[in-house]
Motif scaffolding. Sequence first.
Motif, short mmCIF file in Angstrom:
data_model
loop_
_atom_site.label_atom_id
_atom_site.label_comp_id
_atom_site.label_asym_id
_atom_site.label_seq_id
_atom_site.Cartn_x
_atom_site.Cartn_y
_atom_site.Cartn_z
N PHE A 110 47.38 42.15 32.11
CA PHE A 110 47.48 42.70 33.47
C PHE A 110 47.90 44.17 33.44
O PHE A 110 47.44 44.97 34.25
CB PHE A 110 48.47 41.88 34.30
N LEU A 113 44.79 46.31 31.99
CA LEU A 113 43.63 46.46 32.87
C LEU A 113 43.97 47.11 34.21
O LEU A 113 43.19 47.92 34.72
CB LEU A 113 43.01 45.08 33.14
N PHE A 114 45.13 46.76 34.78
CA PHE A 114 45.40 47.17 36.16
C PHE A 114 46.76 47.84 36.37
O PHE A 114 47.07 48.26 37.48
CB PHE A 114 45.30 45.95 37.09
N VAL A 137 46.56 40.17 44.25
CA VAL A 137 45.70 40.21 43.07
C VAL A 137 44.41 39.49 43.43
O VAL A 137 44.44 38.35 43.91
CB VAL A 137 46.37 39.51 41.85
N GLN A 141 40.23 40.24 39.51
CA GLN A 141 41.27 40.75 38.62
C GLN A 141 41.89 39.62 37.79
O GLN A 141 42.16 39.79 36.60
CB GLN A 141 42.35 41.47 39.44
#
Length: 402
Positions: A110, A113-114, A137, A141
């Motif tokens: 997590f 990626l984000f 989220v 995602q």
Amino acid sequence: MALHERFYYQDAYQKEFTAEVLRQAEDENGRPYVVLSNTAFYPTGGGQPHDTGALQGIAVVDVEEVDGEIHHYLAESLQESGQVEGAIDWERRFDHMQQHAGQHILTASFVELFGFPTVSFHLGKELVSIDLEVEEVTEEQLRAAERLANDILLDNRPIETKWVTEEELDQYALRKQLAVTDEIRLVIIPDFDYNGCGGTHPKSTGEVGLISILGTEKQKRKTRVHFVCGGRVLKQLQKKNVELREASQLLSAPEDGVSEAIAKLQASHHVLEKSLEDAKETLLAVEAKELASSKEETAVIKAAFTNRTIQELQKLARLIAQEDECAIVFLVAKNDTKLQFVAARGSAVSISMKQVAADVLPLLNGKGGGSDAFVQGGGDRTMLADELLEAMERSCNKSSTN
């Protein structure tokens, strides 16, 4: 005993060990425990539950670190005072190793990626969860983080542990700041995750097996992600297959048609509910006519019921008052330990139903409310339903003579 000297840190795969009993005692709740010279039993901490197992054949039911000592809580007192043999429940330990390592990997996914950081972690008996510091989220995602995490498992990367000093921390790109400054233990997945952690982990990411995200829920201004790893994925799959098979049999539908069968069943259920409500309304109207026609010399129509909702009493009283403009309606229902009532008047009646309620509510230690034309209330069953009806009628008669 220094942290790094404990058996579970030297080798997380060690299942049995020998140690000296240093002390035996009971805690404030009378639970017997022992302190050993060394141990393979992991104490609760860092989000990971304690190990269980046995010492000299006696069950170890809890393990805690208290003021630097590891307390092994036993099902019964240990008789030996010298050397003891210990064995941990390996199935439980390896499950915790899989879940904890999987949490590291999913958390790092997590972030990678984000940029969503994890602020808390819980390892339960069936599910694992992390709280992400983000309000929402998306499904896309979640699936992207799950894919990346499982790719890391397929790479079968090593999971390394290393004891470092505070001065050495600058050499590592840590995921978050550490709260400890001495005896610092890092868990490292090269080129992916560097994190301070005191838990137990397998030697490689491949041993985690699989990571499956099951769902999310709102947690204040954060998002809680529920997931499982390793052997728990298989257990969840087996559980869901059983549920799907049973649902399929109950619905007489193929497994891949269960959702369609449920949708049809819901539609049918809504139709039946509407028909039932219509039937109830019809029956209430008939009942109202019968009660209205039962009025004798006085204008009062009264009835007592058992296990009838206040909503039904309200509808029935209004229908009777509409049927007969000169009627005064008193209805009472006894439900469990309560008495509930409604009082209504027809349009041609001037007596206040609020005054009736004010007179009888103290008799029930009750509460109520409404208008001069219609009131409802209830309280304790301090009297019989018929006695309450008589008290309401006396109040009504008193008001009519004033």
